[in-house]
Design an enzyme around this catalytic site. Structure first.
Site, short mmCIF file in Angstrom:
data_model
loop_
_atom_site.label_atom_id
_atom_site.label_comp_id
_atom_site.label_asym_id
_atom_site.label_seq_id
_atom_site.Cartn_x
_atom_site.Cartn_y
_atom_site.Cartn_z
N LEU A 25 0.83 -1.21 0.00
CA LEU A 25 0.00 0.00 0.00
C LEU A 25 0.87 1.26 0.00
O LEU A 25 0.61 2.21 -0.75
CB LEU A 25 -0.93 0.00 1.22
CG LEU A 25 -1.71 1.30 1.46
CD1 LEU A 25 -2.62 1.63 0.27
CD2 LEU A 25 -2.51 1.22 2.75
N LYS A 161 -4.24 -3.57 15.88
CA LYS A 161 -4.60 -2.49 14.93
C LYS A 161 -5.62 -1.56 15.59
O LYS A 161 -5.56 -0.34 15.45
CB LYS A 161 -5.18 -3.05 13.63
CG LYS A 161 -4.22 -3.79 12.74
CD LYS A 161 -3.08 -2.94 12.21
CE LYS A 161 -3.47 -2.00 11.08
NZ LYS A 161 -2.28 -1.25 10.56
N ILE A 188 -7.71 -5.37 0.64
CA ILE A 188 -6.94 -4.66 -0.39
C ILE A 188 -6.30 -5.63 -1.38
O ILE A 188 -5.75 -6.66 -0.98
CB ILE A 188 -5.77 -3.85 0.23
CG1 ILE A 188 -6.24 -3.05 1.44
CG2 ILE A 188 -5.16 -2.92 -0.81
CD1 ILE A 188 -5.12 -2.22 2.05
#
Ligand SMILES: *[C@@H]1O[C@H](CO)[C@@H](O)[C@H](O)[C@H]1NC(C)=O
Ligand SMILES: *[C@@H]1O[C@H](CO)[C@@H](O)[C@H](O)[C@H]1NC(C)=O
Length: 374
Positions: A25, A161, A188
């Site tokens: 990413l 997270k 993703i």
């Protein structure tokens, strides 16, 4: 509000640090930054900066371990970033202690260094899974859903997270000139993805496309990486714009700082439809009539295919009955808040994203074969 953010973009966002900018990413974010805001001075910080290097003269690379606070602090003092985009995260298969150390400890180090060196905007890459519990069905889930952490959260990775996201949002406006936001992408994929598409293409090469688990009536979010990068840049720009208006606080309904946003393709699809679109792009022409529909129990023997399912769920590929049941639930999110407050809309649709991602894999496989053939 949205139209202002969609206005022709500024050539420079100042000095921006992308943490994890050599990753999947992160490297897409760097490319989009260079393309859209070419005069921005971009510093990439990563554990190793050898891969995915952007050749633009306005991107510099710095080896940096975010678990080392002193190292981060001295780099920030030198680089003086206006904005930080923090995408770094260890692979979710790694040991829990590493997730603690990098996701929680590393993020806190970055926050502290940023707060101490006058950073204006801090964008954190969280995960859509932070609201996903073991028996939860997510149907157009929005940001009002509570975080699922600790014992209720099946994945320790996701717990860390969520803790990191909480720390990032709690740091907003501390000091009052420090603005933070969190982006929560779901599933993703795209060029350079090492999880989802490569495993699906491998399943195709192994002839495993003849199988399908369950009734294919559960909707998932898959998100093309370029859209996730786009969401990050909109968030960064929104924070920098808000910073210019300080000490004014935006209306609650327009606020970006201190807020989390789901970012997806806004096109939830049935899991096997996505898989079949990937396989078709890879060359599969198997007629649907010859696909075997397996019961959930039989499914547990087909590891390679299930790995993909579990990856989507943010799960490890350790197969259990519970996980198979889990994979037959809906899981998709609303992007209304991102649309309203960030002016977000996906810039690449699912089909085009699949085409780009699969072609990238096939081209790499071809290069590998040619290398071996020589
Ligand atoms: C790099 O940034 C400088 C200063 O902001 C700008 O003048 C230059 O055009 C940029 N270089 C490229 C290749 O865009
Ligand atoms: C699942 O993981 C646990 C520990 O993480 C391990 O003991 C078990 O053997 C694994 N099961 C399978 C089917 O791989």
């Amino acid at each position: 509000m949205a139209s202002r953010r969609e206005a022709p973009s500024v050539p420079s966002l100042g000095r921006i640090a992308v943490i994890g900018g050599c990753g999947f990413l992160g490297s897409h974010i760097v490319s989009l930054l260079v393309e859209r805001h070419p005069k921005t001075s971009i510093a990439v910080l990563d554990l190793r900066t050898s891969s995915n290097r952007n050749l633009s003269p306005n991107v510099s690379y710095h080896d940096c371990d975010i678990t080392d606070y002193e190292g981060v602090k001295s780099l920030f003092e030198r680089l003086k970033p206006d904005g930080v985009i923090h995408t770094a995260s260890p692979h979710f298969h790694l040991a829990p202690a590493i997730h603690d150390k990098v996701n929680v400890g590393g993020t806190k180090n970055l926050l502290k260094a940023a707060q101490e060196t006058g950073v204006k905007a801090f964008v954190y890459t969280s995960s859509a899974s932070v609201i996903l519990g073991p028996n939860v069905e997510l149907v157009n889930a929005d940001e009002e859903y509570p975080l699922v952490v600790g014992d209720a959260q099946p994945e320790y990775y996701t717990t860390t997270k969520a803790y990191a996201e909480t720390a990032v949002l709690a740091a907003n406006r501390t000091p009052p000139t420090f603005l933070t936001t969190a982006i929560r992408p779901a599933g993703i994929f795209g060029e350079g993805d090492i999880q989802l598409l490569p495993k699906m293409v491998t399943a195709y090469h192994k002839g495993q496309t003849k199988f399908q688990v369950g009734d294919n009536n559960n909707l998932f979010d898959f998100t093309y990486v370029g859209n996730v990068a786009h969401g990050h840049l909109l968030a960064l720009q929104a924070l920098l714009d808000t910073h210019k208006m300080l000490p004014t606080v935006p209306l609650d309904t327009e606020r970006v700082d201190g807020e989390a946003f789901f970012i997806t393709n806004g096109q939830p699809v049935y899991f096997w439809d996505f898989a079949r679109a990937v396989w078709h792009e890879a060359g599969d022409r198997l007629p649907l009539s010859s696909v075997w529909h397996l019961s959930e129990n039989v499914a547990m023997t087909i590891g390679a295919i299930l790995e993909n399912l579990f990856w989507v769920m943010g799960k490890t590929p350790n197969l259990t009955r519970a996980q198979v049941r889990y994979s037959t639930k809906n899981k998709y999110h609303s992007i209304e808040k991102a649309k309203r407050r960030l002016g977000y809309a996906p810039i690449v649709d699912l089909d085009e994203g699949i085409r780009r991602g699969v072609r990238y894999i096939l081209e790499n496989e071809k290069k590998e074969r040619e290398k071996k053939g020589q």
